[in-house]
Design a protein around this motif. Sequence first.
Motif, short mmCIF file in Angstrom:
data_model
loop_
_atom_site.label_atom_id
_atom_site.label_comp_id
_atom_site.label_asym_id
_atom_site.label_seq_id
_atom_site.Cartn_x
_atom_site.Cartn_y
_atom_site.Cartn_z
N GLN A 108 0.84 -1.23 -0.02
CA GLN A 108 -0.17 -0.07 0.00
C GLN A 108 1.07 1.30 0.16
OE1 GLN A 108 -2.88 -0.09 3.28
NE2 GLN A 108 -3.91 -1.84 2.49
N TYR A 109 1.93 1.16 0.62
CA TYR A 109 2.73 2.53 0.99
C TYR A 109 4.07 2.09 0.32
CZ TYR A 109 -0.98 3.14 4.11
OH TYR A 109 -2.13 3.34 4.81
N VAL A 110 4.45 2.35 -1.09
CA VAL A 110 5.80 2.07 -1.63
C VAL A 110 6.77 3.27 -2.19
CG1 VAL A 110 6.52 0.64 -3.62
CG2 VAL A 110 4.50 -0.24 -2.16
N SER A 111 8.06 2.98 -1.92
CA SER A 111 8.78 3.84 -2.61
C SER A 111 9.95 3.06 -3.19
CB SER A 111 9.33 4.77 -1.37
OG SER A 111 9.96 4.07 -0.39
N PHE A 112 10.46 3.67 -4.18
CA PHE A 112 11.80 3.16 -4.90
C PHE A 112 12.78 4.16 -4.65
CE2 PHE A 112 8.21 1.14 -6.73
CZ PHE A 112 8.62 -0.19 -7.09
N LYS A 113 14.05 3.50 -4.09
CA LYS A 113 15.27 4.66 -3.85
C LYS A 113 16.09 4.00 -5.01
CE LYS A 113 16.41 5.87 0.28
NZ LYS A 113 16.74 6.27 1.41
N VAL A 114 16.69 4.91 -5.83
CA VAL A 114 17.59 4.37 -7.06
C VAL A 114 18.71 5.33 -7.09
CG1 VAL A 114 15.49 3.38 -8.00
CG2 VAL A 114 16.54 5.54 -9.00
N ASP A 115 19.73 4.75 -7.58
CA ASP A 115 21.09 5.63 -7.66
C ASP A 115 21.18 5.90 -9.11
OD1 ASP A 115 21.69 3.60 -9.41
OD2 ASP A 115 23.22 2.66 -8.16
N SER A 116 22.12 6.65 -9.34
CA SER A 116 22.03 7.67 -10.72
C SER A 116 22.16 6.66 -11.82
CB SER A 116 23.34 8.42 -10.81
OG SER A 116 24.68 7.74 -10.64
N SER A 117 22.32 5.39 -11.70
CA SER A 117 22.26 4.40 -12.91
C SER A 117 21.22 4.26 -13.67
CB SER A 117 23.19 2.92 -12.62
OG SER A 117 22.13 2.47 -11.90
N THR A 118 21.22 4.07 -15.10
CA THR A 118 19.92 4.05 -15.64
C THR A 118 19.22 2.47 -15.43
OG1 THR A 118 20.80 5.19 -17.53
CG2 THR A 118 18.98 3.74 -18.11
N GLU A 119 20.28 1.47 -15.25
CA GLU A 119 19.96 0.15 -14.88
C GLU A 119 19.07 0.01 -13.58
OE1 GLU A 119 23.69 0.10 -16.99
OE2 GLU A 119 23.04 1.20 -15.42
N SER A 120 19.46 0.79 -12.64
CA SER A 120 18.46 0.87 -11.44
C SER A 120 16.95 1.26 -11.70
CB SER A 120 19.09 1.56 -10.27
OG SER A 120 20.50 1.08 -9.92
N ALA A 121 17.03 2.66 -12.45
CA ALA A 121 15.88 2.99 -12.86
C ALA A 121 14.93 2.09 -13.53
CB ALA A 121 15.89 4.33 -13.57
N GLU A 122 15.65 1.47 -14.37
CA GLU A 122 14.90 0.30 -15.32
C GLU A 122 14.49 -0.74 -14.45
OE1 GLU A 122 17.47 -0.47 -18.40
OE2 GLU A 122 16.81 0.98 -19.83
N ALA A 123 15.07 -1.05 -13.53
CA ALA A 123 14.54 -2.14 -12.90
C ALA A 123 13.52 -1.66 -11.77
CB ALA A 123 15.79 -2.40 -11.65
N ALA A 124 13.36 -0.45 -11.40
CA ALA A 124 12.30 0.00 -10.82
C ALA A 124 11.00 0.11 -11.71
CB ALA A 124 12.67 1.47 -10.27
N CYS A 125 11.16 0.46 -13.02
CA CYS A 125 10.07 0.42 -13.94
C CYS A 125 9.60 -1.03 -14.04
CB CYS A 125 10.44 1.01 -15.29
SG CYS A 125 10.74 2.70 -14.97
N ASP A 126 10.46 -1.98 -14.19
CA ASP A 126 10.15 -3.34 -14.22
C ASP A 126 9.18 -3.76 -13.24
OD1 ASP A 126 11.53 -3.68 -16.64
OD2 ASP A 126 13.30 -4.63 -15.63
N ILE A 127 9.76 -3.36 -11.95
CA ILE A 127 8.92 -3.77 -10.64
C ILE A 127 7.39 -3.07 -10.66
CG2 ILE A 127 8.76 -3.76 -8.07
CD1 ILE A 127 11.88 -3.71 -8.24
N LEU A 128 7.51 -1.89 -11.12
CA LEU A 128 6.06 -1.27 -11.10
C LEU A 128 5.26 -1.74 -12.32
CD1 LEU A 128 7.35 2.48 -11.31
CD2 LEU A 128 6.02 1.48 -9.51
N SER A 129 5.70 -2.22 -13.34
CA SER A 129 4.86 -2.90 -14.38
C SER A 129 4.26 -4.26 -13.92
CB SER A 129 5.58 -3.04 -15.69
OG SER A 129 6.86 -4.17 -15.45
N GLN A 130 4.80 -5.06 -12.93
CA GLN A 130 4.11 -6.14 -12.45
C GLN A 130 3.33 -5.93 -11.19
OE1 GLN A 130 7.34 -9.40 -12.13
NE2 GLN A 130 8.53 -7.72 -12.50
N LEU A 131 3.26 -4.81 -10.68
CA LEU A 131 2.13 -4.54 -9.67
C LEU A 131 0.87 -4.57 -10.14
CD1 LEU A 131 4.39 -2.20 -7.46
CD2 LEU A 131 4.20 -4.44 -7.48
#
Length: 424
Positions: A108-131
């Motif tokens: 219910q209460y979700v946050s994504f903390k990513v570093d400056s890399s594109t790979e980390s941001a893309e990983a966050a998007c992959d997780i979001l797309s599965q929710l």
Amino acid sequence: FVTFLTFSAENVTSHCHGHVVAVRKMLSPLCDWSLLPQEILLHIFQYLPLLDRAYASQVCRGWNEAFHMPELWRCFEFELNQPASSYLKATHPDLIKQIIKRHSNHLQYVSFKVDSSTESAEAACDILSQLVNCSLKTLGLISTARPSFMEVPKSHFISALTVVFVNSKSLSSLKIDDTPVDDPSLKVLVANNSDTLKLLKMSSCPHVSPAGILCVADQCHGLRELALNYHLLSDELLLALSSEKHVHLEHLRIDVVSENPGQHFHTIKKSSWDAMVRHSPKFNLVMYFYLYENEFGPFFNDEIPITHLYFGRSVSKEVLGRVGLHCPRLVELVVCANGLRPLDEELIRIAKHCTQLSAIGLGECEVSCSAFVEFVKMCGRRLSQLSIMEEVLIPDHKYSLDEIHWEVSKHLGRVWFPDMMPTW
């Protein structure tokens, strides 16, 4: 009894994975841990870090079941970092898979903390797309350093974010600063969450237009907190936030950022600000300015209801003089730099006209000791925060640096010293 159990649980979870069995044998004579009430286990587990909870889940079947209780997975922060480029810890990939498989509908209460890399941001998007089975109430996308999400293909980011917007019918808080969110995706947000959205932070979102944010304000009548860049601010937006059907706004943050020297900025009408104050008389208007000195022309020429004002670059005496005349609601002022011309008259003017001022910070500026004492005397004990570097204060015929802290302390009603620059 509960205190004993908490102590015992912490002892168990403080051991590494290889010692779990030995610890279980050591504790078994004390009680039957499999019969420990679930509500007590839940209470204990809520105070433990995730890794410790994972270790504790291996003690017995009952503790493993407690580990997967929905109440423990309503709030979660995904930490996504590349080991080669970041010293921050990262959520283990196996745990991410388990969360998506077993607990995505509990989140219910979700946050994504990513570093400056594109790979980390893309990983966050992959997780979001599965929710697809969850209905989030809050979502935060946090980049610890730029560019991160801005480097992700826009279509990938929008597709992932839309999954959340469509499936979350009760989203109340959304923090998406520095992301490629756009107008069409905001329309999806509004179509599915207009009745519940209360907080929206979206500074530095270059693909959003004034019309896009106006659509949000027009339909999300429960919006109480809003953060955006100045180029999205318009008279129409302020009037929409001031309409009778809209709740009272509590917090409006505006970042005024110059990308190129000499950039042009539009002007907001005084009547629009007046409508905002009439509708929400107690709202906080927070403005951060990162402008070059020759770009302040459109600002502070008429009364503006700023409560918290921060200058991140050098600002001229003239502009600070206008602040003293046209910001009667000012509560907090921070000036990082000004130059070598003393701000004596400007500070006195601010103290005279900004009668609610309670916090001020001065960095690379100059103020005579006499003017500073007069400023503090005029403001009195309402100055709860006074952060002034010692280098700012210029001794004069009336006060030396050794004497000024006594005089200022007398008017503040507490001991005060100027801030010192570290010598290391």
